[in-house]
Design an enzyme around this catalytic site. Sequence first.
Site, PDB file in Angstrom:
ATOM      1  N   LYS A 188       0.981  -1.156   0.264  1.00  0.00           N
ATOM      2  CA  LYS A 188       0.134   0.303  -0.042  1.00  0.00           C
ATOM      3  C   LYS A 188       0.987   1.485   0.246  1.00  0.00           C
ATOM      4  O   LYS A 188       1.719   1.726   0.745  1.00  0.00           O
ATOM      5  CB  LYS A 188      -0.986   0.059   1.397  1.00  0.00           C
ATOM      6  CG  LYS A 188      -1.955  -1.659   0.875  1.00  0.00           C
ATOM      7  CD  LYS A 188      -2.892  -0.964   0.266  1.00  0.00           C
ATOM      8  CE  LYS A 188      -4.131  -1.564   0.147  1.00  0.00           C
ATOM      9  NZ  LYS A 188      -3.438  -3.326  -0.307  1.00  0.00           N
TER      10      LYS A 188
HETATM   11  C1  PLP Z   1      -9.627  -3.188  -2.035  1.00  0.00           C
HETATM   12  C2  PLP Z   1      -9.333  -3.384  -0.297  1.00  0.00           C
HETATM   13  N1  PLP Z   1      -9.565  -3.774   0.868  1.00  0.00           N
HETATM   14  C3  PLP Z   1      -9.578  -4.082   1.702  1.00  0.00           C
HETATM   15  C4  PLP Z   1      -7.462  -4.550   1.623  1.00  0.00           C
HETATM   16  C5  PLP Z   1      -7.724  -5.353   2.757  1.00  0.00           C
HETATM   17  O1  PLP Z   1      -6.638  -4.631   3.273  1.00  0.00           O
HETATM   18  P1  PLP Z   1      -5.672  -5.646   4.698  1.00  0.00           P
HETATM   19  O2  PLP Z   1      -4.963  -6.455   3.791  1.00  0.00           O
HETATM   20  O3  PLP Z   1      -5.062  -4.541   5.268  1.00  0.00           O
HETATM   21  O4  PLP Z   1      -6.409  -6.056   5.616  1.00  0.00           O
HETATM   22  C6  PLP Z   1      -7.356  -4.668   0.995  1.00  0.00           C
HETATM   23  C7  PLP Z   1      -5.616  -5.311   0.602  1.00  0.00           C
HETATM   24  O5  PLP Z   1      -4.844  -5.828  -0.489  1.00  0.00           O
HETATM   25  C8  PLP Z   1      -7.870  -4.166  -0.353  1.00  0.00           C
HETATM   26  O6  PLP Z   1      -6.811  -4.025  -1.848  1.00  0.00           O
END
Ligand code: PLP
Length: 393
Positions: A188
């Site tokens: 990210k």
């Molecule tokens: C659109 C979206 N929502 C939520 C997430 C979830 O993030 P995390 O890995 O921090 O749980 C991601 C992760 O890639 C994502 O791309």
Amino acid sequence: MEFKKPSEYIPFSPPCMDGREEEEVIATLRSGWITTGPKVKQFERAVAEYAGAKHAAAAFSCTDAMLIALHVLGIKEGDEVITSPYTFASTGHVICYRRAKPVFVDVDPDTFNMDPEKIEEKITSATKAIMPVHFAGHSCDMDPILDLAKKHKIKIMEDAAHAIGTEYKGRKIGSIGDITCFSFYVTKNITTAEGGMAVTDNEEWAQAMRVLTMYGISDAREIWNKRYSKAGSIHHDITELGYKCNMTDICASMGIHQLEKLNWFNEVRKKYAEIYNKAFKNHHGLQPPVIKPYTKSSRHLYPLLLNLDYIRIDRDSFVNSLKEINIGTSVLFRPLHLHTYYLGLLNHRYGDFPVAENLFERVVCLPLSPKLEESAIHKAAEGVLYLLEKHKK
Ligand SMILES: Cc1ncc(COP(=O)(O)O)c(C=O)c1O
């Protein structure tokens, strides 16, 4: 067309760190307090301030942040939550974890985001929330979504995993919906290795979310770092069925310094996106991402669309060919309704969300990390053009 492949593989999205994260992590390790404590509090305050929200609750991931957000919004069995099919597993999963039903709305072909014009027809008496997903860092068109939420008295919980630093009509994402969740996963715009944060103006929800990250122990965040000290209480009380998804001070130590560099990171991403835009301009085989005037994008991704009428191969072969010439990419996202679990759960079939399906068949996300040298971005652009020429019909 001549092309000399890069001697080293260009990774899709390496994290960008320097000595500051390292020093802070080491200081935390030596401090004697390594799990949730003062660094998490500091990071929460910094993210809330950055995003223009009053409060924040850190979690182990954005997935967890979204789960505790839906929990405090009262989403429960029998409820429906409207969201985009063009997203990652987390968005749908957190709705299902709450035993509610995800209701998908097809997306806009330019932005990959939920088409606001298609939302109202999906609202029923069971609809309790809308979950906009700001794909690639491009903001959803929030005004019509806010109007619908007000009209139907439903909540807005934003999946802003891609959108820290994104603005909508001059307002930061984080200052608009009821609760907004960011991701600090390793790919990210800023990272804590794993991590997430929910931000909100509602103090009660923020406090409740913090408690939910620690099993639902009422004063967990308060007693936890005193618990093992002389002043610590020997008792605690579980007030509801919480989870175990707290962020550690080790992770927050990285986040504090990542956040300081976020505006610069996003500027570099924008510069790299413009290098691609220039290289791909007016090419019949490609459609570069569209940025609408209402948003300033965090440029989390550069989702390039292939014109499949132009080439003899499909997107997967194109991505594999890029890999062979040492260019790493990612394909984001296979729409949720096409995954086995959701096909079974929701009785969807191919063809239900044609815009999302078409985007998925054509998309390739190119490297954009500020960790990469500008020369790698030029090389990736050249590689794309070379393969288009090589595989032209
Ligand atoms: C659109 C979206 N929502 C939520 C997430 C979830 O993030 P995390 O890995 O921090 O749980 C991601 C992760 O890639 C994502 O791309």
